[in-house]
Design an enzyme around this catalytic site. Structure first.
Site, PDB file in Angstrom:
ATOM      1  N   LYS A 100       0.986  -1.170  -0.076  1.00 37.47           N
ATOM      2  CA  LYS A 100      -0.102  -0.177  -0.066  1.00 37.47           C
ATOM      3  C   LYS A 100       0.903   1.257   0.078  1.00 37.47           C
ATOM      4  O   LYS A 100       0.401   2.385  -0.475  1.00 37.47           O
ATOM      5  CB  LYS A 100      -0.907   0.000   0.996  1.00 37.47           C
ATOM      6  CG  LYS A 100      -2.065  -0.990   1.115  1.00 37.47           C
ATOM      7  CD  LYS A 100      -3.153  -0.827   0.000  1.00 37.47           C
ATOM      8  CE  LYS A 100      -4.006  -1.877  -0.103  1.00 37.47           C
ATOM      9  NZ  LYS A 100      -4.945  -1.582  -1.154  1.00 37.47           N
TER      10      LYS A 100
ATOM     11  N   GLU B  24      -9.767   6.827   2.463  1.00 38.59           N
ATOM     12  CA  GLU B  24     -10.543   5.884   2.929  1.00 38.59           C
ATOM     13  C   GLU B  24      -9.656   4.781   3.372  1.00 38.59           C
ATOM     14  O   GLU B  24      -8.533   4.189   2.728  1.00 38.59           O
ATOM     15  CB  GLU B  24     -11.400   5.783   1.919  1.00 38.59           C
ATOM     16  CG  GLU B  24     -11.303   4.423   0.965  1.00 38.59           C
ATOM     17  CD  GLU B  24      -9.960   4.782   0.116  1.00 38.59           C
ATOM     18  OE1 GLU B  24      -9.726   6.070  -0.262  1.00 38.59           O
ATOM     19  OE2 GLU B  24      -9.497   3.657  -0.477  1.00 38.59           O
TER      20      GLU B  24
ATOM     21  N   SER C  68       1.393  -9.766  -0.780  1.00 40.47           N
ATOM     22  CA  SER C  68       1.253  -8.410  -0.694  1.00 40.47           C
ATOM     23  C   SER C  68       1.223  -7.669   0.310  1.00 40.47           C
ATOM     24  O   SER C  68       1.625  -6.528   0.668  1.00 40.47           O
ATOM     25  CB  SER C  68      -0.155  -8.089  -1.169  1.00 40.47           C
ATOM     26  OG  SER C  68      -1.252  -9.058  -0.525  1.00 40.47           O
TER      27      SER C  68
HETATM   28  C1  LIG Z   1      -2.286  -6.595   2.468  1.00 40.64           C
HETATM   29  C2  LIG Z   1      -3.109  -6.212   1.545  1.00 40.64           C
HETATM   30  N1  LIG Z   1      -3.247  -6.912   0.420  1.00 40.64           N
HETATM   31  C3  LIG Z   1      -4.056  -6.818  -0.619  1.00 40.64           C
HETATM   32  C4  LIG Z   1      -5.090  -5.902  -0.395  1.00 40.64           C
HETATM   33  C5  LIG Z   1      -6.304  -5.830  -1.419  1.00 40.64           C
HETATM   34  O1  LIG Z   1      -6.021  -4.648  -2.021  1.00 40.64           O
HETATM   35  P1  LIG Z   1      -5.693  -4.446  -3.527  1.00 40.64           P
HETATM   36  O2  LIG Z   1      -4.149  -4.725  -3.685  1.00 40.64           O
HETATM   37  O3  LIG Z   1      -5.967  -2.935  -4.031  1.00 40.64           O
HETATM   38  O4  LIG Z   1      -6.516  -5.388  -4.249  1.00 40.64           O
HETATM   39  C6  LIG Z   1      -5.266  -5.236   0.909  1.00 40.64           C
HETATM   40  C7  LIG Z   1      -6.221  -4.072   0.778  1.00 40.64           C
HETATM   41  N2  LIG Z   1      -6.455  -3.133   1.812  1.00 40.64           N
HETATM   42  C8  LIG Z   1      -7.284  -2.135   1.839  1.00 40.64           C
HETATM   43  C9  LIG Z   1      -7.156  -1.265   2.983  1.00 40.64           C
HETATM   44  O5  LIG Z   1      -6.040  -1.666   3.852  1.00 40.64           O
HETATM   45  O6  LIG Z   1      -7.907  -0.278   3.178  1.00 40.64           O
HETATM   46  C10 LIG Z   1      -8.660  -2.553   1.444  1.00 40.64           C
HETATM   47  O7  LIG Z   1      -9.154  -2.675   2.673  1.00 40.64           O
HETATM   48  C11 LIG Z   1      -9.259  -1.442   0.466  1.00 40.64           C
HETATM   49  C12 LIG Z   1      -8.629  -0.878  -0.544  1.00 40.64           C
HETATM   50  C13 LIG Z   1     -10.328  -2.630  -0.270  1.00 40.64           C
HETATM   51  C14 LIG Z   1      -4.383  -5.207   1.962  1.00 40.64           C
HETATM   52  O8  LIG Z   1      -4.212  -4.621   2.907  1.00 40.64           O
END
Ligand SMILES: Cc1ncc(COP(=O)(O)O)c(/C=N/[C@H](C(=O)O)[C@@H](O)C(C)C)c1O
Length: 393
Positions: A83, A105, A376
């Protein structure tokens, strides 16, 4: 800003000035590197973010699946997830645009904490909107955001989850567009967000492609990544899309079941690519879990990071084109994969990332000789809920 029939800018008139200004800034600074923006972005990703991340050979998984498994270690990025790549890029861009305030957000809280860290690093005040329900189930991340000096504003509308948080953030942005930039958390939203977030995350596959050539003398047969909004997926795929021989698998949350009862308005999964239908959400035309009246359905996943009823328009397009395979695994398989990676490789993955490893387990022997899995994020944030879930089962 279109990806086939998907994408576009479906926003209220009030938001168009902000969108136009951002599109201009994206083209100048990100696409043309005006004022050396991308050079500074890469320098800060290295010095503050800790890049490049390793592409690590996973000996125990390679033994188990009788093929060569490599892990792209985005869990080692500062903050514990991919992120930061996007958050740092967008906060830096806000600075170049002369903005004085950041809003964002978050759902799982990973994007929120990444934005809070980037905002502190770049001396920008930051307000994160977070669903009341998510605040309660992601307390460590709420604490981290506040520690980094951000304000966390609870969103109580609707179910108090990500969907309402995004709507609330867009409202704030439309009101305060003069001095505020909206750091969106994934490859979603109106153009230029999906393209811009993909460009910031593409550092993942830029590095991985070179590291794979170095280590194996060639490209992987397959790249696997979990998909919530789709940003770590698009980042892991971006530099491989033109390599026809590299198969690309986007693994969504199959939740507790793939059957969607359109009457109930509740989907027991978040597999938008597989069971969603075309519609408009958060400013873009894409694939969405919706009921027969076109109402956005409540999604589900054991991992809050994948718990999202939409998906990035570019990813939806790549699936329709047949360039990306839309896959999914259920909650049980993801939880089992969480424990398996921890025991076999000594790495506790984020529950989101565990979905990609579950897919590897279920399709062993069918993915080729060399498989790259995008890890990720790390699983520290999930320990409480995994303990609970494991005791429940
Ligand atoms: C460690 C980890 N791996 C994958 C994801 C999935 O988000 P994407 O990579 O944007 O598909 C997330 C998504 N996290 C967001 C957040 O933390 O706000 C999620 O909750 C939203 C953007 C959907 C994540 O934290």
């Amino acid at each position: 800003g279109k990806f086939g029939e998907y994408g576009g800018q479906y926003v209220p008139e009030a938001l168009m000035p902000a969108i136009t200004e951002l599109t201009d800034a994206y083209e100048r600074y990100v696409l043309e590197n005006e004022d050396g923006f991308m050079d500074e972005f890469r320098r800060r990703l290295r010095d503050f973010g800790g890049r490049p991340t390793p592409t690590q050979y996973a000996e125990r998984l390679s033994e188990r699946y009788d093929c060569n498994v490599y892990l792209k270690r985005e869990d080692l990025v500062h903050g514990g997830a991919h992120k930061l790549n996007n958050a740092l890029g967008q906060v830096l861009l806000a600075k170049y645009m002369g903005k004085e305030r950041i809003v964002a957000e978050t759902g799982a809280g990973q994007h929120g904490t990444a934005t809070a860290m980037a905002a502190a690093h770049l001396d920008m005040p930051c307000e994160v909107y977070m669903g009341k329900r998510d605040i309660n189930r992601q307390r460590p991340n709420v604490f981290r955001m506040r520690l980094n000096g951000s304000t966390v504003t609870p969103v109580t509308a609707g179910r108090g989850t990500l969907k309402e948080a995004i709507s609330e953030t867009m409202r704030d942005w439309a009101t305060n567009v003069e001095d505020t930039h909206y750091v969106i958390g994934s490859v979603v939203g109106p153009h230029p967000f999906p393209a811009m977030v993909r460009d910031f995350q593409s550092v993942i596959s830029e590095e991985a492609r070179g590291q794979m050539r170095e280590k194996t003398g060639g490209l992987p047969d397959a790249v696997l990544a979990c998909a919530g909004g789709g940003s770590n997926t698009m980042g892991a795929f971006a530099e491989f899309v033109d390599d026809e021989d590299v198969a690309l698998y986007a693994v969504e949350a199959g939740g507790s079941s793939l059957s969607v009862d359109e009457e109930s308005g509740v989907a027991p999964n978040s597999a938008s690519l597989s069971t969603g239908r075309e519609g408009v959400l958060h400013g873009a035309r894409t694939k969405i879990l919706q009921d027969r009246d076109g109402q956005i359905m409540e999604s589900h996943s054991v991992s809050s990071g994948l718990d999202y009823a939409g998906v990035g328009p570019e990813l939806a397009h790549l699936v329709d084109e047949g360039r990306v395979t839309a896959a999914n695994v259920d909650d049980d398989a993801a939880l089992t994969a969480f424990h398996r990676l921890s025991q076999l490789e000594g790495i506790i993955p984020a529950l989101e990332s565990a979905h990609a490893f579950a897919y590897l387990e279920e399709n062993r022997g069918e993915l080729g000789d060399s498989v790259l899995v995008n890890l990720s994020g790390r699983g520290d944030k999930d320990l409480e809920s995994v303990i609970e879930e494991t005791e429940k089962r």
